[in-house]
Design a protein around this motif. Structure first.
Motif, PDB file in Angstrom:
ATOM      1  N   LEU B  25      20.948 -18.186   2.868  1.00  0.00           N
ATOM      2  CA  LEU B  25      20.262 -19.234   2.426  1.00  0.00           C
ATOM      3  C   LEU B  25      19.164 -19.918   3.503  1.00  0.00           C
ATOM      4  O   LEU B  25      17.982 -20.234   3.137  1.00  0.00           O
ATOM      5  CB  LEU B  25      20.705 -19.849   1.140  1.00  0.00           C
ATOM      6  CG  LEU B  25      21.327 -19.492  -0.005  1.00  0.00           C
ATOM      7  CD1 LEU B  25      21.715 -20.485  -0.891  1.00  0.00           C
ATOM      8  CD2 LEU B  25      20.114 -18.503  -0.660  1.00  0.00           C
ATOM      9  N   VAL B  26      19.846 -20.257   4.240  1.00  0.00           N
ATOM     10  CA  VAL B  26      19.124 -20.811   5.498  1.00  0.00           C
ATOM     11  C   VAL B  26      18.079 -20.099   5.865  1.00  0.00           C
ATOM     12  O   VAL B  26      16.740 -20.630   6.040  1.00  0.00           O
ATOM     13  CB  VAL B  26      20.232 -21.492   6.526  1.00  0.00           C
ATOM     14  CG1 VAL B  26      19.351 -21.897   7.971  1.00  0.00           C
ATOM     15  CG2 VAL B  26      21.017 -22.504   6.013  1.00  0.00           C
ATOM     16  N   VAL B  27      18.520 -18.744   6.272  1.00  0.00           N
ATOM     17  CA  VAL B  27      17.508 -17.927   6.820  1.00  0.00           C
ATOM     18  C   VAL B  27      16.116 -17.633   5.752  1.00  0.00           C
ATOM     19  O   VAL B  27      14.872 -17.544   6.144  1.00  0.00           O
ATOM     20  CB  VAL B  27      17.949 -16.680   7.210  1.00  0.00           C
ATOM     21  CG1 VAL B  27      16.898 -15.493   7.604  1.00  0.00           C
ATOM     22  CG2 VAL B  27      19.240 -16.815   8.320  1.00  0.00           C
ATOM     23  N   ALA B  28      16.860 -17.577   4.628  1.00  0.00           N
ATOM     24  CA  ALA B  28      15.803 -17.277   3.366  1.00  0.00           C
ATOM     25  C   ALA B  28      14.686 -18.556   3.151  1.00  0.00           C
ATOM     26  O   ALA B  28      13.586 -18.114   2.609  1.00  0.00           O
ATOM     27  CB  ALA B  28      16.407 -17.155   2.060  1.00  0.00           C
ATOM     28  N   GLY B  29      15.005 -19.589   3.468  1.00  0.00           N
ATOM     29  CA  GLY B  29      13.958 -20.629   3.662  1.00  0.00           C
ATOM     30  C   GLY B  29      13.977 -21.283   2.414  1.00  0.00           C
ATOM     31  O   GLY B  29      14.787 -21.200   1.535  1.00  0.00           O
ATOM     32  N   PRO B  30      12.977 -22.243   2.248  1.00  0.00           N
ATOM     33  CA  PRO B  30      13.085 -23.150   1.017  1.00  0.00           C
ATOM     34  C   PRO B  30      12.842 -22.436  -0.286  1.00  0.00           C
ATOM     35  O   PRO B  30      13.189 -22.969  -1.490  1.00  0.00           O
ATOM     36  CB  PRO B  30      11.808 -24.088   1.331  1.00  0.00           C
ATOM     37  CG  PRO B  30      11.646 -23.975   2.897  1.00  0.00           C
ATOM     38  CD  PRO B  30      12.084 -22.649   3.203  1.00  0.00           C
ATOM     39  N   LEU B  33      16.677 -17.898  -2.725  1.00  0.00           N
ATOM     40  CA  LEU B  33      17.063 -16.363  -3.473  1.00  0.00           C
ATOM     41  C   LEU B  33      17.810 -16.558  -4.771  1.00  0.00           C
ATOM     42  O   LEU B  33      18.669 -17.469  -5.121  1.00  0.00           O
ATOM     43  CB  LEU B  33      18.060 -15.778  -2.368  1.00  0.00           C
ATOM     44  CG  LEU B  33      17.640 -15.226  -1.099  1.00  0.00           C
ATOM     45  CD1 LEU B  33      18.692 -14.640  -0.239  1.00  0.00           C
ATOM     46  CD2 LEU B  33      16.211 -14.447  -1.251  1.00  0.00           C
ATOM     47  N   ALA B  34      17.528 -15.576  -5.688  1.00  0.00           N
ATOM     48  CA  ALA B  34      18.118 -15.470  -7.076  1.00  0.00           C
ATOM     49  C   ALA B  34      19.696 -15.183  -6.966  1.00  0.00           C
ATOM     50  O   ALA B  34      19.932 -14.450  -6.108  1.00  0.00           O
ATOM     51  CB  ALA B  34      17.424 -14.603  -8.042  1.00  0.00           C
ATOM     52  N   ALA B  35      20.305 -15.610  -8.078  1.00  0.00           N
ATOM     53  CA  ALA B  35      21.614 -15.593  -7.957  1.00  0.00           C
ATOM     54  C   ALA B  35      22.062 -14.145  -7.798  1.00  0.00           C
ATOM     55  O   ALA B  35      22.998 -13.662  -7.052  1.00  0.00           O
ATOM     56  CB  ALA B  35      22.618 -16.088  -9.031  1.00  0.00           C
ATOM     57  N   GLY B  36      21.553 -13.160  -8.644  1.00  0.00           N
ATOM     58  CA  GLY B  36      21.646 -11.988  -8.590  1.00  0.00           C
ATOM     59  C   GLY B  36      21.473 -11.178  -7.222  1.00  0.00           C
ATOM     60  O   GLY B  36      22.371 -10.295  -6.811  1.00  0.00           O
ATOM     61  N   LEU B  37      20.474 -11.475  -6.578  1.00  0.00           N
ATOM     62  CA  LEU B  37      19.956 -11.190  -5.112  1.00  0.00           C
ATOM     63  C   LEU B  37      21.273 -11.484  -4.245  1.00  0.00           C
ATOM     64  O   LEU B  37      21.622 -10.744  -3.446  1.00  0.00           O
ATOM     65  CB  LEU B  37      18.798 -11.643  -4.710  1.00  0.00           C
ATOM     66  CG  LEU B  37      17.940 -10.478  -4.266  1.00  0.00           C
ATOM     67  CD1 LEU B  37      16.375 -11.077  -4.599  1.00  0.00           C
ATOM     68  CD2 LEU B  37      18.151 -10.065  -2.878  1.00  0.00           C
ATOM     69  N   GLU B  67      14.015 -20.241 -12.354  1.00  0.00           N
ATOM     70  CA  GLU B  67      12.558 -19.754 -12.295  1.00  0.00           C
ATOM     71  C   GLU B  67      12.555 -18.606 -13.215  1.00  0.00           C
ATOM     72  O   GLU B  67      13.131 -17.694 -13.027  1.00  0.00           O
ATOM     73  CB  GLU B  67      12.459 -19.327 -10.927  1.00  0.00           C
ATOM     74  CG  GLU B  67      10.825 -19.237 -10.361  1.00  0.00           C
ATOM     75  CD  GLU B  67      10.825 -19.527  -8.845  1.00  0.00           C
ATOM     76  OE1 GLU B  67      10.636 -18.525  -8.266  1.00  0.00           O
ATOM     77  OE2 GLU B  67      10.925 -20.619  -8.120  1.00  0.00           O
ATOM     78  N   SER B  68      12.066 -18.731 -14.388  1.00  0.00           N
ATOM     79  CA  SER B  68      11.826 -17.607 -15.299  1.00  0.00           C
ATOM     80  C   SER B  68      13.400 -17.574 -15.851  1.00  0.00           C
ATOM     81  O   SER B  68      14.283 -17.999 -15.932  1.00  0.00           O
ATOM     82  CB  SER B  68      11.325 -16.590 -14.770  1.00  0.00           C
ATOM     83  OG  SER B  68      11.484 -15.430 -16.050  1.00  0.00           O
ATOM     84  N   ARG B  69      13.675 -16.103 -15.583  1.00  0.00           N
ATOM     85  CA  ARG B  69      15.165 -15.728 -16.242  1.00  0.00           C
ATOM     86  C   ARG B  69      16.179 -15.896 -15.243  1.00  0.00           C
ATOM     87  O   ARG B  69      17.356 -16.085 -15.250  1.00  0.00           O
ATOM     88  CB  ARG B  69      15.287 -14.165 -16.611  1.00  0.00           C
ATOM     89  CG  ARG B  69      15.301 -13.822 -18.007  1.00  0.00           C
ATOM     90  CD  ARG B  69      15.121 -12.493 -18.171  1.00  0.00           C
ATOM     91  NE  ARG B  69      14.000 -11.978 -18.393  1.00  0.00           N
ATOM     92  CZ  ARG B  69      13.667 -10.817 -19.272  1.00  0.00           C
ATOM     93  NH1 ARG B  69      14.507 -10.469 -20.117  1.00  0.00           N
ATOM     94  NH2 ARG B  69      12.594 -10.321 -19.415  1.00  0.00           N
ATOM     95  N   SER B  70      15.482 -16.132 -13.838  1.00  0.00           N
ATOM     96  CA  SER B  70      16.485 -16.111 -12.694  1.00  0.00           C
ATOM     97  C   SER B  70      16.833 -17.530 -12.217  1.00  0.00           C
ATOM     98  O   SER B  70      16.103 -18.617 -12.885  1.00  0.00           O
ATOM     99  CB  SER B  70      15.798 -15.690 -11.343  1.00  0.00           C
ATOM    100  OG  SER B  70      15.757 -14.310 -11.729  1.00  0.00           O
ATOM    101  N   ILE B  71      18.067 -17.772 -11.666  1.00  0.00           N
ATOM    102  CA  ILE B  71      18.205 -19.081 -11.269  1.00  0.00           C
ATOM    103  C   ILE B  71      18.307 -19.010  -9.801  1.00  0.00           C
ATOM    104  O   ILE B  71      19.078 -18.088  -9.322  1.00  0.00           O
ATOM    105  CB  ILE B  71      19.622 -19.659 -11.671  1.00  0.00           C
ATOM    106  CG1 ILE B  71      19.486 -19.743 -13.211  1.00  0.00           C
ATOM    107  CG2 ILE B  71      20.128 -20.704 -11.121  1.00  0.00           C
ATOM    108  CD1 ILE B  71      20.811 -20.364 -13.822  1.00  0.00           C
TER     109      ILE B  71
END
Lengths: 122, 122
Positions: B25-30, B33-37, B67-71
């Motif tokens: 998540l740190v690398v992913a940035g602000p 990422l969605a839970a599923g991913l 965010e829509s269906r994703s968390i």
DNA sequence: TCAATGATTCAAGGATTATTGAACAATGGA
DNA sequence: TCCATTGTTCAATAATCCTTGAATCATTGA
């Protein structure tokens, strides 16, 4: 420091008594403290402190040495530094947003800069 | 950051999957990422990743938003910075021996750290 | 409204970790 | 050698944490 050691270090620090032991040993300095003294300060039984000291040693955060009848424990400053480094660089990817929150409040850099110019720092 | 939060943060980082999530998540940035991913990347089941994400959120190291269906989960850079700070200043008592290992890339504080070395001598 | 998608919650289990007190080992002085 | 001191180890119990799969909830599009 590899990930495996970071994991055990975090685990070691995630327990109240153990965190308190580390803080105490860091302040105590390289001279360290005897197991009995640590138990007394933490307010736990000898056998319990022995359990936690063993955990901490296993993680590498502290070291032990015998000194006459006592077994003296001391902080492993290298391991602690490595852990801070891991947290900042490996784990947090040296992320600017985190480094920024790490400005040293003691004015360390200012003092160092001033000294190199021959100034006196208050 | 108080000790209680530091303890839960260390506990959160002491588990392999959770440490991997934080790093990702740190690398992913602000943007996060969605839970599923996250589950997919970690190679764990949705319910398992959900369990660990909840632990991480409880510790304050990550945040969630729908965010829509994703968390979507993202790193809490402030909390991570606070933890590094706690480890360095509260836990390690701002000890020179530890600070020394933490030179910034620019070597800014090298001189000051070297000068402070005498502090640890009992 | 219905079905599909994305994710969480729950209960059961297994595994790990923490605590306690009793038994054991090592050291140094009388 | 004998004994007191200083710690560790061990076994049993209690407490926590992790994993799994089934059930459930929330959102979106048809």
């Amino acid at each position: 420091m590899d990930e495996r050691q970071a994991l055990t270090s975090f685990a070691a620090l995630s327990q109240e008594t153990r965190l308190a032991i580390v803080r105490t040993l860091v302040v105590a300095g390289p001279g360290g403290l005897a197991a009995g003294l640590i138990a007394e300060r933490m307010g736990v039984s000898p056998s319990n402190v022995s359990f936690h000291l063993k955990e901490l040693e296993r993680s590498g955060l502290i070291a032990q040495r015998r000194e006459s009848r006592s077994i003296v424990y001391s902080a492993s400053y290298d391991a602690l530094a490595d852990l801070v480094k891991f947290l900042m660089e490996d784990c947090c990817a040296g992320h600017p947003m985190i480094r920024e929150g790490m400005q040293r409040p003691d004015g360390c850099c200012k003092a160092a800069a001033a000294r190199s110019e021959g100034d006196i720092v208050a």
